[in-house]
Each structure stands twice: as structure tokens, then as C-alpha cells.
Design an enzyme around this catalytic site. Structure first.
Site, PDB file in Angstrom:
ATOM      1  N   HIS A 129       0.758  -1.179  -0.046  1.00  0.00           N
ATOM      2  CA  HIS A 129       0.197  -0.078  -0.083  1.00  0.00           C
ATOM      3  C   HIS A 129       0.875   1.416  -0.087  1.00  0.00           C
ATOM      4  CE1 HIS A 129      -3.634   2.400   0.195  1.00  0.00           C
ATOM      5  NE2 HIS A 129      -4.187   1.726   1.148  1.00  0.00           N
ATOM      6  N   ASP A 343     -11.249  -8.546 -17.758  1.00  0.00           N
ATOM      7  CA  ASP A 343     -11.287  -9.847 -18.543  1.00  0.00           C
ATOM      8  C   ASP A 343      -9.734 -10.392 -19.031  1.00  0.00           C
ATOM      9  OD1 ASP A 343     -11.924 -12.081 -20.337  1.00  0.00           O
ATOM     10  OD2 ASP A 343     -13.401 -10.627 -21.588  1.00  0.00           O
TER      11      ASP A 343
END
Length: 398
Positions: A129, A343
Site C-alpha cells: 500500500h 477480462d
């Protein structure tokens, strides 16, 4: 069969960028926002894909190789993710060391809960992070998926820009640090706010008690956040001060002109305080909205010039929480990120979710696949979870 026997690690390899990073790009500076706001841990997210003809007919070895090759391509564009983080001097050494790629087989069906016995696939992404926020991570996943589909490195986002430090130069942060996380027994609970539950909350926000100020057109994130915040307020009367909330704000669309392709922690933690020990729900929704709307282009530009006040405020907040004088609950929303569009060539994910978080009272908000609901992943003490579960079940019941 226990959980350990369900998952078998097949391989662990290091994937390097397909092309070396130019010498002119070997060092990326962390920004002031990276220094200030990024917690020192990793937050993983998992994308689940159901089996279809493309994954059943192609063997797992071929799919694995596709993922490795395309990851190598994506790392060429997102080269800091293949480097070494050096927070002591606020830089990333873009050394092309690579990213770890772990392949596992899961001996169960995807519908019951990597490669699953049923042919389904789960792709987990885990990045520090201190280097990435949610928007940066989603942009990287989009690029990786596009490369895996054979459409090159560029997905639906503009090529990433790594010059956030140009606008928010690193500062001398000696004496300031993210508060040390207490070792507490935390649980992670998932709450799904469907259309019916969100409608009930929006109604409560719009039609408050007689004489109260209504909130016009509350969003699903506003009402879900306020509902959970109210629970923590009611459950925290033992503390001296009224519990506060904070919300992570993505700054990219709030600056003029917008900076959607900036990579790094281009976020702000906005603190919001309730006005009393037992506030009405609609009051919390209103405070949440007003607080978040304060973060505009003028606010952000002022922060880039005059940062001392914000550092002082966040430091005082951390001290109050660490001393036990204040309880807080924090929210990070991924609801607007196009995570269900990722995808890799075998269809869009059927589910996207985070995992547990080592920080107490932190909530991740995810949009549901249909786009209408909110999934709240709440990391909290077990004693808090039991009460919240009861209230959640009663939500919307007349």
C-alpha cells in the site's frame, strides 16, 4: 478435508518485465501522500472466474504461461511494481527484480466458496500500500488483463504517470509515522447491502424525524458507511470522545484538470466527526456527504502548498486513537472502480473481493456485480461483529 489440504502450491517464480526499464527511469520518488497516508501492509484482492469453454478446453499449463507472459508485459509499463521499495529515503528502485507469481490448485469447486477442480480460476493481486492505492492497482490489473487477451499493454486506462512526487514532493517526516497496529483478535465479516436494504437506508436519510434536515439523493456508499458508523458509535460509549470516522478519498477526479492516470497513493484521508453521543442516522449521512465534498480542487492545491496543518491534524487524530481517548472507523470504497470488467480472455469475473486487514475498524466497500448493491467487508473485534450482525439482519424489516 481441512483447509490446508484444499490448497496445493504448484510453483513460485519471479516474473521480470519483458523489456528493461530505461536508465532514465530507474528511480521513482514517493510522494508526500505516499509517505503520509499509506499503511505499512499489503491489502490483497481476489478476482474469481467461473469455468467456460476457453478455460476447460485449454490446459492449466497454457493458461499459466499466458498469465506469466502477459504479467511480464504489464510490468514493463508498470515498472515500479517490479522494483524495490525504500521508504527510508522515499524512493522506489526500479531494478527490474520482478514480481512473485505463485500458482496453486484448489481442490474444491468455485461455486462452493489458483485453479479449481471445476476449471474455475482465481487471480489474487497483492501490492504494498506504500506504493499503490486502489485506483493504481485496478489500472495495473486492467493492463495485465488486456495483455493476456492479446491486446497489448494498454487497457481501458491511459498509460500510467509516475510523477506524483512532482505535485506532492516528499517531506521530512521524522517524528511522524503510521501508528503501530495493536495485536488484537480481529474478525472479518461481509455484509451485502442489496437494493432493498439500501432503499430502506436511503429512505431513512431522506425522511428523517420531523424538523430535521433531509439528505437529497444519498448514495449507496454514503448510507452504507453511515449505517456502519452509527453501529460503532452506539457500541463505543466507553470511550471519552464521540467516535469519529474517516473516509479514503480518490483525488484523481477532484482536481482540475483530472489526473486519472497518476500512479501512487493519490488519496486523502478525510476525518469526519459526529455532533453528539447518539446522533440520528440522517445526521451521519449528512456529515459524511458534507465532509467528503470539502475535498475539491482548491482544497487539494492548498494541501500541496501548505501541508503542515494537515500533518498536525492527522498526527493528533492518531494520538487520540492510540491512547484510547477516541474510537474511529475507517472506510475505503472500491465501488466505482470497474473491477468487474477485468477480462483475461475467459470472461469477466463472477466475484471480486478483498481479504482480511490487520487494522481494526477498517471497512472495504465493494460494488456488487449487478451494480446496484454494496458489499461491506468489516475488520473488527468479534464482540463488535455480533451486534452489527443482529442490526444488519433487522435492516429493512418493518
Amino acid at each position: 478435508m481441512d483447509a490446508e489440504n484444499h490448497v496445493k502450491i504448484i510453483s513460485k517464480v519471479i516474473i521480470k518485465p519483458s523489456s528493461p526499464t530505461p536508465h532514465t527511469h530507474k528511480t521513482v520518488k514517493l510522494s508526500f501522500l505516499d509517505q503520509l497516508l499509506a499503511p505499512p501492509f499489503y491489502v490483497p484482492f481476489i478476482f474469481f472466474y467461473q469455468p467456460d469453454n476457453s478455460t476447460v478446453s485449454v490446459n492449466h499449463a497454457q493458461i499459466s504461461q499466458q498469465l506469466k507472459n502477459s504479467l511480464s508485459e504489464a510490468l514493463t509499463l508498470f515498472y515500479p511494481l517490479a522494483g524495490k521499495l525504500n521508504p527510508q529515503i522515499s524512493t522506489v528502485d526500479c531494478s527490474d527484480d520482478g514480481a512473485e507469481f505463485v500458482e496453486a490448485r484448489v481442490h474444491t469447486c468455485l461455486s462452493d466458496i489458483n485453479f479449481f477442480d471445476c476449471g474455475g480460476i482465481a487471480i489474487g493481486i497483492c501490492s504494498s500500500h506504500q506504493l499503490t492505492d486502489g485506483a493504481s492497482l485496478v489500472a495495473f490489473v486492467d493492463s495485465w488483463a488486456a495483455a493476456c487477451r492479446g491486446q497489448g499493454q494498454k487497457g481501458n486506462f491511459a498509460p500510467p504517470s509516475f510523477d506524483l512526487a512532482r505535485y506532492f514532493p516528499p517531506r521530512n517526516m521524522s517524528g511522524f509515522g503510521f501508528p503501530e497496529l495493536k495485536k488484537e483478535k480481529l474478525v472479518t465479516k461481509r455484509f451485502v447491502f442489496d437494493k432493498e436494504k439500501l432503499a430502506a437506508l436511503k429512505c431513512a436519510a431522506v425522511f428523517g424525524p420531523p424538523g430535521s434536515s433531509a439528505v437529497k439523493g444519498p448514495t449507496r456508499v454514503e448510507v452504507a458507511s453511515a449505517f456502519i458508523w452509527k453501529h460503532f458509535i452506539e457500541n463505543g460509549h466507553h470511550v471519552k470522545n464521540v467516535p469519529a470516522a474517516w473516509h479514503i478519498v480518490n483525488l484523481r477526479p477532484r482536481v482540475n484538470p483530472t489526473m486519472e492516470n497518476v500512479f501512487g497513493n493519490f488519496i486523502l484521508k478525510k476525518f469526519i466527526f459526529s455532533s453528539g453521543a447518539d446522533p440520528e442516522f440522517h445526521e451521519l449521512v449528512s456529515k459524511m456527504r458534507n465532509g467528503l465534498r470539502e475535498i475539491d480542487d482548491e482544497y487539494i492545491r492548498k494541501l500541496s502548498r501548505e501541508y503542515d496543518g494537515y500533518v498536525s491534524d492527522i498526527s493528533k487524530f492518531y494520538d487520540l486513537v492510540a491512547s484510547g481517548e477516541m474510537e474511529s472507523v475507517g472506510f475505503s470504497s472500491w465501488a466505482r472502480f470497474p473491477v468487474y470488467e477485468m477480462d483475461y480472455g475467459w470472461g469477466k469475473p463472477v466475484w471480486v473481493c478483498p481479504t482480511s486487514c490487520p487494522e481494526k475498524n477498517v471497512v472495504f466497500l465493494m460494488g456488487t456485480k449487478d451494480g446496484d448493491g454494496i458489499e461491506a467487508w468489516v475488520n473488527m473485534l468479534e464482540s463488535s461483529s455480533e451486534i452489527l450482525e443482529i442490526k444488519f439482519k433487522l435492516l429493512g424489516i418493518n
